[in-house]
Design a protein around this motif. Structure first.
Motif, short mmCIF file in Angstrom:
data_model
loop_
_atom_site.label_atom_id
_atom_site.label_comp_id
_atom_site.label_asym_id
_atom_site.label_seq_id
_atom_site.Cartn_x
_atom_site.Cartn_y
_atom_site.Cartn_z
N PRO A 319 -12.92 10.67 20.31
CA PRO A 319 -12.30 9.00 21.43
C PRO A 319 -13.28 8.14 20.36
N LEU A 320 -12.29 7.28 19.60
CA LEU A 320 -12.41 6.22 18.84
C LEU A 320 -12.54 5.16 19.47
N ASN A 321 -13.20 3.35 19.45
CA ASN A 321 -13.11 2.75 19.89
C ASN A 321 -11.75 2.15 19.14
N PHE A 322 -11.77 0.91 19.89
CA PHE A 322 -10.97 -0.04 19.28
C PHE A 322 -11.46 -1.02 18.46
N PRO A 323 -10.33 -0.97 16.88
CA PRO A 323 -8.83 -0.72 17.40
C PRO A 323 -8.87 0.26 16.40
N VAL A 324 -9.66 1.49 16.42
CA VAL A 324 -8.95 2.41 14.80
C VAL A 324 -7.56 3.09 15.93
N PRO A 325 -7.41 3.51 17.31
CA PRO A 325 -6.93 4.38 18.34
C PRO A 325 -5.17 3.59 18.07
N PHE A 326 -5.47 1.71 17.85
CA PHE A 326 -4.13 1.06 17.60
C PHE A 326 -3.75 1.15 16.37
N LEU A 327 -4.61 0.78 15.30
CA LEU A 327 -4.53 0.51 13.82
C LEU A 327 -3.43 1.86 13.74
N ARG A 328 -3.65 2.91 14.29
CA ARG A 328 -2.64 3.73 13.31
C ARG A 328 -2.07 3.85 13.92
N SER A 329 -1.67 3.71 15.22
CA SER A 329 -0.64 3.26 15.39
C SER A 329 0.56 2.46 14.69
N ALA A 330 -0.43 0.83 15.01
CA ALA A 330 0.61 0.12 14.15
C ALA A 330 0.44 0.59 12.81
N ARG A 331 -0.12 1.29 12.17
CA ARG A 331 0.25 1.99 10.49
C ARG A 331 1.50 2.32 10.72
N ASN A 332 1.95 3.41 11.70
CA ASN A 332 3.30 3.58 12.09
C ASN A 332 4.36 3.09 11.90
N VAL A 333 3.93 1.67 12.58
CA VAL A 333 5.38 0.99 12.81
C VAL A 333 5.47 0.33 11.56
N ALA A 334 4.31 -0.26 10.95
CA ALA A 334 4.25 -0.81 9.20
C ALA A 334 4.82 0.66 7.89
N HIS A 335 5.33 1.43 8.04
CA HIS A 335 5.56 1.83 7.58
C HIS A 335 6.74 2.84 8.32
N ALA A 336 7.23 2.94 9.24
CA ALA A 336 8.28 3.26 9.37
C ALA A 336 8.33 4.94 9.77
N GLY A 337 6.90 5.32 10.34
CA GLY A 337 6.68 6.30 10.06
C GLY A 337 6.18 7.11 9.43
N ALA A 338 6.30 7.19 8.19
CA ALA A 338 5.53 7.37 6.74
C ALA A 338 4.22 8.15 7.24
N ASN A 339 3.91 9.04 6.27
CA ASN A 339 2.95 9.55 6.70
C ASN A 339 1.76 9.09 5.08
N ILE A 340 0.86 7.84 5.62
CA ILE A 340 0.46 7.52 4.62
C ILE A 340 -0.97 7.91 4.66
N ASN A 341 -1.75 8.22 2.97
CA ASN A 341 -2.67 8.69 2.97
C ASN A 341 -2.96 9.69 4.25
N GLY A 342 -2.79 10.05 5.11
CA GLY A 342 -3.15 11.66 5.16
C GLY A 342 -2.79 10.93 6.64
N TRP A 343 -2.29 9.73 7.35
CA TRP A 343 -2.73 10.10 8.49
C TRP A 343 -1.29 10.06 8.80
N PRO A 344 -1.31 10.51 10.29
CA PRO A 344 -0.25 11.57 10.62
C PRO A 344 0.97 10.40 11.47
N SER A 345 2.10 10.25 11.30
CA SER A 345 3.05 9.39 12.18
C SER A 345 2.51 10.08 13.82
N ILE A 346 1.54 8.39 14.53
CA ILE A 346 1.52 8.90 15.67
C ILE A 346 2.74 8.47 16.77
N VAL A 347 3.26 7.17 16.63
CA VAL A 347 4.17 6.88 17.81
C VAL A 347 5.31 6.47 16.92
N PRO A 348 6.97 6.33 17.15
CA PRO A 348 7.34 6.30 16.73
C PRO A 348 7.80 4.48 15.84
#
Length: 359
Positions: A319-348
């Protein structure tokens, strides 16, 4: 891979072995460790196999660790420049002296001179800030370190056990003022301690610091010696076998299972995992016996498949501290669900595909 597969350390041209010999237990002054004779034999074997990186600190076994290393180099007429000798400052060697420890200019100069005397050398290759000193301005520490480098008494500088925000501040101050900057980071890192993946390791990669994990076996817990079946039993004269969390036992079980499948030891699997992690340049090994050294070095021969790594990552995911979990989700929003640099899609994506701008 073996000890001669040298890697450049951080943003520098310094080449070190993929496994660094930790000398914290060189000497019996803490009533636990290796005798001077055994320590020298371990050091000789490590060097014979091509290892060139040795790590110690001013406070290790009350300074005896540094002296053992210096004695070995002198007694065997070893060319000083063939080795990368690292030591640290911060710990107070003189109880009651308010300036005996920390990272002030006064303390640093005294610590370095004493370390050079014990190591019997004119310079150290890598000088580590051992820990964060909240009472000393970082400008003072960085200025003093730069002076040591320009004086020729220190070749490179690095930092250990310090918050990512403070290291970033130190790096930027050094770069803007034209001072020497850090090339390495020491942090605890293992299958049971992965929280540095939140900020410290990404910061190190961005700032050009090579990562050198300490305690990659989590004080021996990841050797496979401690299991659900023997919890509570006394497994050594020094340590009781404590009862760990279910999560810890899950990691141990996975290590033991994978080790049996590959015909190796849990120690080798745990170390091979650390050696394979992004940003890691060289892993510290703390050894007290020749057998410990031999067992640790075998990890360099272990190959972990993507499936092996995924299995170990899954069971040890921290479990990682804020903002890491939030940013992983936000990354998905910014890139429309794309798998960017190995980060998995977490939320639509928040917006549906047919959403149009209103203005």
């Amino acid at each position: 891979m073996d000890l001669t597969h040298y890697r450049t350390f951080g943003r520098s041209g310094l080449r070190i072995s993929p496994m660094t010999l930790g000398a914290m237990t060189f000497g019996l002054d803490w009533e636990y460790g290796a005798s001077p004779e055994d320590s020298k034999a371990i050091l000789a074997k490590y060097m014979e196999m091509g290892g060139n990186s040795v790590d110690t600190a001013n406070i290790y076994t009350k300074g005896h660790s540094e002296k053992i290393i210096g004695d070995h180099l002198k007694e065997n007429n070893i060319r000083r420049d063939s080795m990368v000798i690292a030591t640290k400052f911060f710990g107070n060697m003189y109880p009651g002296d308010p300036n005996g420890g920390g990272t002030s200019r006064k303390t640093m100069i005294e610590s370095l001179e004493n370390s050079l005397r014990r190591l019997q050398t004119d310079f150290v290759d890598l000088y580590w800030v051992h820990a964060y000193d909240e009472f000393t301005p970082i400008e003072e520490t960085m200025s003093a370190l730069h002076d040591m480098v320009t004086a020729g008494k220190v070749r490179y500088i690095a930092i250990s056990d310090t918050p990512a925000w403070k290291i970033s501040q130190a790096q930027m101050i050094a770069q803007f003022r034209g001072w020497s900057s850090f090339i390495g980071l020491q942090t605890e890192y293992s299958l049971l301690e992965r929280t540095s993946e939140g900020e410290l390791i990404p910061m190190a990669k961005e700032m050009g610091l090579g990562v050198m994990p300490w305690s990659p076996l989590k004080q021996g817990i990841l050797t496979g010696k401690y299991t659900r079946e023997n919890k509570g039993e006394k497994l050594s004269e020094r340590y009781e076998n404590p009862e760990f969390s279910e999560g810890t036992y899950d990691v141990i079980d996975r290590l033991i299972k994978l080790a049996k499948e590959k015909g190796v030891t849990p120690t080798e699997i745990a170390l091979a995992w650390v050696l394979s992690r992004p940003g890691v340049v060289s892993t510290l090994m703390g050894v007290r016996t020749m057998q410990h050294l031999t067992n640790n070095l075998k990890a360099m021969e272990v190959e972990l498949s993507k499936a092996d790594m995924a299995s170990l990552n899954e069971v040890s995911d921290p479990p990682l501290n804020f903002p890491v979990p939030f940013l992983r989700s936000a990354r998905n929003v910014a890139h429309a669900g794309a798998n960017i640099n190995g980060w998995p899609s977490i939320v639509p994506p928040i917006l549906p595909k047919d959403q149009k701008e209103v203005y």
